[in-house]
Structures are given as C-alpha cells and as structure tokens.
Write a protein that holds these residues in place. Sequence first.
Motif, short mmCIF file in Angstrom:
data_model
loop_
_atom_site.label_atom_id
_atom_site.label_comp_id
_atom_site.label_asym_id
_atom_site.label_seq_id
_atom_site.Cartn_x
_atom_site.Cartn_y
_atom_site.Cartn_z
N CYS A 25 -10.66 -2.31 2.14
CA CYS A 25 -9.90 -1.44 1.36
C CYS A 25 -8.41 -1.42 1.51
N TYR A 26 -7.93 -1.99 2.55
CA TYR A 26 -6.84 -2.55 3.19
C TYR A 26 -6.28 -3.72 1.94
N TRP B 66 0.70 -1.05 -0.10
CA TRP B 66 -0.17 -0.37 0.30
C TRP B 66 1.36 1.68 -0.14
N VAL C 168 -7.81 5.90 6.45
CA VAL C 168 -6.75 5.91 5.16
C VAL C 168 -5.31 7.34 5.30
N HIS D 178 -7.44 -3.84 -1.03
CA HIS D 178 -7.74 -2.97 -1.95
C HIS D 178 -6.23 -2.34 -2.35
N THR E 229 -19.03 0.10 -0.84
CA THR E 229 -19.53 -1.38 -0.09
C THR E 229 -19.99 -1.65 1.06
N ARG F 73 -15.96 3.22 -3.86
CA ARG F 73 -15.98 1.97 -3.30
C ARG F 73 -15.94 1.50 -1.80
N SER F 74 -15.61 2.36 -1.11
CA SER F 74 -15.59 2.58 0.37
C SER F 74 -16.89 2.93 0.90
N TRP G 137 -10.27 4.42 -3.64
CA TRP G 137 -11.00 4.00 -2.59
C TRP G 137 -11.68 4.71 -2.57
N TRP G 138 -12.33 5.68 -2.66
CA TRP G 138 -13.33 6.81 -2.91
C TRP G 138 -15.07 6.36 -2.40
N THR H 21 -15.86 -2.24 5.52
CA THR H 21 -15.08 -1.32 5.15
C THR H 21 -13.29 -0.98 4.62
N CYS I 289 -13.94 4.79 6.45
CA CYS I 289 -11.78 3.93 5.61
C CYS I 289 -11.37 5.49 5.06
#
Length: 649
Positions: A563-564, A334, A639, A566, A581, A577-578, A574-575, A559, A635
């Motif tokens: 996210c981690y 990451w 992040v 991904h 999800t 998607r979080s 991730w925006w 989430t 998330c």
Amino acid sequence: MSVASVLLAVVTLSGFSAGFYLPGLAPVSFCPEESKSDTCPSVIELFVNRLDSVESVLPYEYNAFDFCQAEGKKRPSENLGQVLFGERIEPSPYSISFKAEKTCEKVCETKVYNVKSTEDQVKLDFLKRAMQLNYQNHWIIDNMPVTWCYEVEGAKKFCNPGFPVGCLVSAEGEQRDACVINEAFNKPNTYYIFNHVDITILYHSGDAEHSQEARLVTAKLEPRSFKHAAGKPDCTSSDPMDIPVAFKEDVKITYTYSITFQKNDNIRWASRWDYILESMPHTNIQWFSIMNSLVIVLFLSGMVAMIMLRTLHRDIARYNQAESAEEVQEEYGWKLVHGDVFRPPKASMLLAVFLGSGTQIFIMTFITLFFACMGFLSPANRGALMTCAMVLWVLLGLPAGYVAARMYKSLGGERWKTSVILTAFLCPSLVFVDFFTMNLILWAEGSSAAIPFGTLVAILALWFCISVPLTFLGAFVGFKKEVIECPVRTNQIPREIPTQSLYTRPLPGIIMGGILPFGCIFIQLFFILNSIWSHQMYYMFGFLFLVFIILLITCSETTILLCYFHLCAEDYRWWWRSFLTSGFTAVYLFIYSVHYFVSKLQIEGLASTILYFGYTLIMVLLFFLFTGTIGFFACFWFVRKIYSVVKVD
C-alpha cells in the motif's frame, strides 16, 4: 505487548495444555463382575464409528455393511460437530467384561451369501468394494480409539486408529494395502477379509490404593483372517478367509474375536493417548519444519517492519521539517494524493459486507484456536472443534453487522437496508448452497456424511433465528454510531493517476501480496489437509495458533508495505487493493489444494472428486474473507495514521 511476548505466551499455553488430558472428561473406573457397583461397572462398551478410506471421500455407516449387528442396544447421542463431520457412532455386537478373557468367540451367526440371491450379491459386492478401496473400521473403547499397531520403515511402530475391512490381491498377483502383512495372502484375483480380531486391553490397576477399581489406558487389536471350519470357529487355521472376485459359489463368513487383559501401571490415564500421537509418521519432521517456517517468517516480517518504520520516519520528518522552516518545496510521493486517498471506492457496499463477514470469521477462528490450544477441543472430545466453531459463528453475527454497517456509513453509503440484508445472507448463502449441493451428492451415494434433514433444519434455524437477528442488531448499532473521521479532506475532482510501473500496477501487486502469507502457512496446511482427507489425527493446536498469529502479522505487514508503494506512486486506490492483496492468499491455497489432490491423494470416482473440490471452495472462500479483512484493516489503520501525523496545506 510485543510480538515476542505474545509468542512466548502461546508456547507457554500450548505446553500447559499438554500437561493434562482434557477438561470436562472424567475417568471411568471398571471392576470385575463379582465386585461391580453403580460407580464401577464391569461391562466395557465397544462402539463402532463410520468407515472411511483415503481413496474415497465417501464414508459409510457400520450398519451399511453386512457385518454382525448389535440388537437392542441404545445408540449414543452425537453433537453437532460429529454430525457435520459424518461420524456415526453405534453400539457393537462385541461383548466385553473387565478381566473376562475370551478366545475365538463367535460374534453372530455365520453370514451366508447365496450365489442365486440378488440381494446377497449386492451385499457381497459392497463388501468387496470396501476391501478394494481399503476402507477402515474405527472402533472406540472408553472414549479411546482401538488402534492397530504395526511396524513401518526403520523398525518403527505406527499405531493407526483404524484397521481395514480386508484387502485385495490383483490379477497380476500384486498384494495391495494390508495384504502385504501375510504371505498366505497370495492367491491372484482374490479378496481377503479380516473376520477375526485379537483385542488387547491394558489397564492401570488400583493396587496402590488397595482397590479393585481400574482404568483403561490402551486398547489395541490385530486383524486376522481365518477360514473357520463349518459350524465351529477355528482360530488355529492356517488358511485365510478368501473371497474370489467372481461370485460363482456360495460364500460363508464367520466373524470371531478374542479378548486379552494386561495390567500396566506405568501408563497413566491422563497420558493414554500419547502412544498414538508419538507413533504418528514424520512427527519430528513436522516439528522441525514448522519451527523452521516460523523462524523464516518472523525474520521476513521483522525486515518488512524495519524498512517501513525507517522509511516512514524519514518521510514524515522531511515533510514536517520543510514546513516548519517555511521552505517552499514541491510535494511529492504519498503526500500528493492526500486529497483523494479517502475517496470512497466503487462497490463500497460489497466491500463493507465482505469486511463484516471477514470479521465474523476472524473472531470465530481466534476463539476456537485459543480453546483448542488450552486443551478443550482435543481429539478425545469428538466433534467439539466443529461444534465450537458453529456456535461462535452464530453468536458473532453482532460484530459482523456492526462492522459492515459502520464501514458502509463511513464510506458514504445510504442504502442501509440492502447493506444489512447482504451482510446477513450473502456470504452465508454462498457457503450453504455449496454445502447443500455436496450434501445432495452424499445423499445420492448413501454416505454417512450426508447431513440428516432434521440437522439441516436445525442449522437453518440457528442461522435465521439467532445469527440474522444478531446481525440486524449489530447493524442498527453500527448505523447509530458516528462516521469514522478522516484526517484529511477529500477533493471534489479526482486527481489523475500517472502511468504505473509493473510492480505498482493492481494485478501484479495483488499477486505478489499473497506469496509471503502463503509461505507462512503451507507447511501447516499440509498436515491440516492430511487430517481432513487422509483421516490422520491432528493435535498440534499450539503450533497452529502460533502460525495463526504469524499469518496475521504477515498479512498486515505485506499489505501495508505494498500500500505504501502504491501511494508513493500516486495511486490512491487502496481500498479494494488492500483487501485483495492479502485475500489473494486464498488463491494460492486453492492451487496448493489442487496440487495436493493430484500428487498426494488416490481418490477415485467422480463423486469423490466433486466433493473434494466442493468442500475446498468453502475453505477458500472463508480464508479469502478472513485474510482480506486482516489486510484491509491493517492498511486502513496505516493510511489514517500517516495522514494524521503529516501537516497538510
């Protein structure tokens, strides 16, 4: 505060709320006619509410049926929540005075349906339709439901806060619904109407205080069917009041009632609802299932949290240790996407608008459930739950506008006017259009659940005159604030995303993300849907608040975990998607609602089906915004946290 401390506090609050009746509702004392006063009346008002059915979504007012009507009595006022739920409380023609017992008293003049009258045929057909669909009367005495208690399987007694209009014996001789309680209901192709009620009122006397004042603690009735003799009520008749399916001769229906008072000093006024709640079916199963679900979800959440903490701690230590030792080591995982992880997403304005509306719904739900957990929104205070939610939603336009504007500004947005307008109107408009369409169907069907035009104007006034200005004000404050600083800089050229494995691709990850949060709520969801569509009483707000907290934890941790994964796969998108999800839990909610409709309900008619799915879509949309917002902010915090503690070249 730890999760265990929060849960312990909620359990304590829920237990405390069960210790008193309801804040703000004072008991009313009654006296016999000879000793009545301004503070101790003798007349006991019996109110009638709407009639509803588990086989139809359409409720109807009491006066929509050709029952005996109350003449000259004032109708009690209703709050906003009662109007939105379709409750229509009206005075009844039944005359009751404290300790004044009556036997086979006639309510009004005999109803005569002439076979040659088209108007009478329409009235009788509507009454037959109510018996065919098992419509239930709901009566109220001293703010308590008048219950019909009868034995169910296992010799247990169930107290239903309603009783049927009548029942039907089919052409094949099958006794449907309430017809099974009487062997005399055996004539095929015949309706049997309950035209007599035996009302029993239990009271807690003032003998201990040497007073004649008493408080009502229970109101029960037993519906009966009598074929009264012409001109005189006869409650000893063994012949029930039968109405043939075919209207070939005149029908005469006489409505009667009996009143009995019984002293019972063992039941306290503060616990007079207990016998209803304790008799509800599957109560013990419900408690066990909810506790079992909570334990499982807590265990899974703890596992997710432990894995995340151990993995992150090892990654961060390895990265920082390598740089402090000045070792030349190729970055991986990451950390490679640190120059792209805060790159603004596509459709950032829509995301900000969803986050603002989701924040509004989240705060509204949290405060409403907290008040309900404290006992202020119990079933005794009719309509209070919906009224509280509506008022809170209107007043929470301020944080909605603030969050949407602050996020949009931080994402580099410049069309702030469009952003503010969408925050104030997009999601509320979707809900209102759906709600108004459902209301048109209710108007067309003549249902009592149809919202009057004046109430619709009042709702629009609350929206445009209070919620919208507060949203604009919140957006103004949000745009004045500085942008949310990112811990790392964003590269000008986007990094190429490598080919993803199956479980790190967007769609499979989003689908998997909603499973665990839905597993947290589906048992509680069954009882909530029962209370809405099967007209059962819901009162377990302490456990509902617990499930709400567990849902927050589960959405956040699920989430963060996905996210981690991904980010480790070098996918920095991730925006959205979080948000999607955890928001995908709403899709499972819709699928479960379809399953509930098919397997649990017996709803008939196109209008009822459209109404069911129309209102379900509103719930799904609100739940999507709520859960998506929770997942996004969890998330977002995660992040920012991991990229702020790792040293980046």
